[in-house]
Design a protein around this motif. Sequence first.
Motif, PDB file in Angstrom:
ATOM      1  N   LYS A 199       7.379   1.754  -8.854  1.00 40.35           N
ATOM      2  CA  LYS A 199       7.387   2.264  -7.482  1.00 40.35           C
ATOM      3  C   LYS A 199       6.569   3.548  -7.353  1.00 40.35           C
ATOM      4  N   SER A 200       6.013   3.741  -6.169  1.00 39.81           N
ATOM      5  CA  SER A 200       5.328   4.995  -5.875  1.00 39.81           C
ATOM      6  C   SER A 200       6.361   6.119  -5.866  1.00 39.81           C
TER       7      SER A 200
ATOM      8  N   SER B 218       0.805  -1.223   0.000  1.00 40.43           N
ATOM      9  CA  SER B 218       0.000   0.000   0.000  1.00 40.43           C
ATOM     10  C   SER B 218       0.836   1.271   0.000  1.00 40.43           C
ATOM     11  N   PHE B 219       2.162   1.150   0.166  1.00 36.92           N
ATOM     12  CA  PHE B 219       3.019   2.336   0.222  1.00 36.92           C
ATOM     13  C   PHE B 219       3.985   2.424  -0.956  1.00 36.92           C
ATOM     14  N   GLY B 220       4.604   1.311  -1.295  1.00 42.77           N
ATOM     15  CA  GLY B 220       5.712   1.381  -2.247  1.00 42.77           C
ATOM     16  C   GLY B 220       5.385   1.127  -3.700  1.00 42.77           C
ATOM     17  N   ALA B 221       4.196   0.625  -3.993  1.00 46.10           N
ATOM     18  CA  ALA B 221       3.870   0.239  -5.362  1.00 46.10           C
ATOM     19  C   ALA B 221       2.753   1.089  -5.942  1.00 46.10           C
ATOM     20  N   VAL B 222       2.857   1.394  -7.223  1.00 39.92           N
ATOM     21  CA  VAL B 222       1.786   2.112  -7.908  1.00 39.92           C
ATOM     22  C   VAL B 222       0.526   1.251  -7.938  1.00 39.92           C
ATOM     23  N   THR B 223       0.692  -0.027  -8.301  1.00 38.43           N
ATOM     24  CA  THR B 223      -0.412  -0.984  -8.243  1.00 38.43           C
ATOM     25  C   THR B 223      -0.333  -1.686  -6.899  1.00 38.43           C
TER      26      THR B 223
ATOM     27  N   TYR C  60      12.742  -4.994  -7.508  1.00 33.53           N
ATOM     28  CA  TYR C  60      12.331  -5.856  -6.407  1.00 33.53           C
ATOM     29  C   TYR C  60      11.010  -5.346  -5.830  1.00 33.53           C
ATOM     30  N   CYS C  61      10.050  -6.255  -5.755  1.00 32.93           N
ATOM     31  CA  CYS C  61       8.666  -5.907  -5.434  1.00 32.93           C
ATOM     32  C   CYS C  61       8.261  -6.521  -4.101  1.00 32.93           C
ATOM     33  N   MET C  62       7.560  -5.763  -3.277  1.00 36.36           N
ATOM     34  CA  MET C  62       7.067  -6.317  -2.021  1.00 36.36           C
ATOM     35  C   MET C  62       5.934  -7.301  -2.288  1.00 36.36           C
ATOM     36  N   THR C  63       6.080  -8.499  -1.728  1.00 35.19           N
ATOM     37  CA  THR C  63       4.989  -9.468  -1.767  1.00 35.19           C
ATOM     38  C   THR C  63       3.935  -9.090  -0.734  1.00 35.19           C
ATOM     39  N   GLY C  64       4.401  -8.713   0.443  1.00 34.73           N
ATOM     40  CA  GLY C  64       3.500  -8.313   1.511  1.00 34.73           C
ATOM     41  C   GLY C  64       4.256  -8.139   2.802  1.00 34.73           C
TER      42      GLY C  64
END
Length: 291
Positions: free
Chosen positions: A191-192, A168-173, A211-215
């Motif tokens: 990234k946001s 909810s913070f680092g990704a556009v989607t 690198y993308c956050m899974t959760g």
Amino acid sequence: MRAAMATRGAGRFTVQVIGPAQGCGTPPGLNGAAAGSGFPSGGCVGEEVRRDRATFDYLVANGLWSSAGLTKYYATKQPVSVPWNALEVKADWIPVSTLATWLGQPASFVTANFYTSSASVGTGPATTYAMTSMHISVKTPGFPNWIWADFENAYTPGRCDQTGCNDSFGAVTQTVPANAKAWGQYGACPKSQAVATMMTQANVAPVFANYCMTGSQSSFGTAAKPTLLGSPIIEPLNANVPMAKSSCISCHAGASFNASGPGHVGEPVGPHAPPAGYTGYDLMWGVLFAQ
């Protein structure tokens, strides 16, 4: 294997990036939780864990790094509690050649899109590894069971499988649902603006934007509805634990020891605690390596 280290930074912003694991072995989940992944049968996965200096000093000062020390500490009946803001990073690595085969891409695609580092065993030739997965945990005030976060490279197969991806913070989607078919691709994770600015200020290498956050996770949930968090590489492939039964906090809550040595974790989802007669190791499975 000698881990390669590199430091990038300017001013007060310094980022230290980690190198390949101390070894590379056949992943246990190939014929189990990761069956159908398409991972090359002769491939290997390396894993390493690093902790901050404050945690290291605490464990050494209390003799919690050896079997003899564990026995002595257990007799005190005192809890293990590392300092607040303790930080632990776990990373999984796959040889570039193996990952290229798995992805059906040339090695140049891997080296362009994954953070890579080289290491060798003894005097043997160096092997270049790609970091596919990174797990970060921090013991923050107000969160005695730590805060847990998983990151996957955008091109790591199955990165949002079963649980989906949520950031909810680092990704556009912010929310990416799981694919109907496992071990597929999910695409890039732009990234946001807030995170992009932070990465620029910290002089983080551009490849880390892949690198993308899974959760993230900070609670067990309930037995009926446990919170889940995991990595397709760290859990199904390298630990043979299905994503649907993966909960970082629940698994690590079983890290413990008694006068005879380390304890054993039970079902890794839902509320969990050390077995009766054991002392918790403050949610760190490094206790397994005490000798």
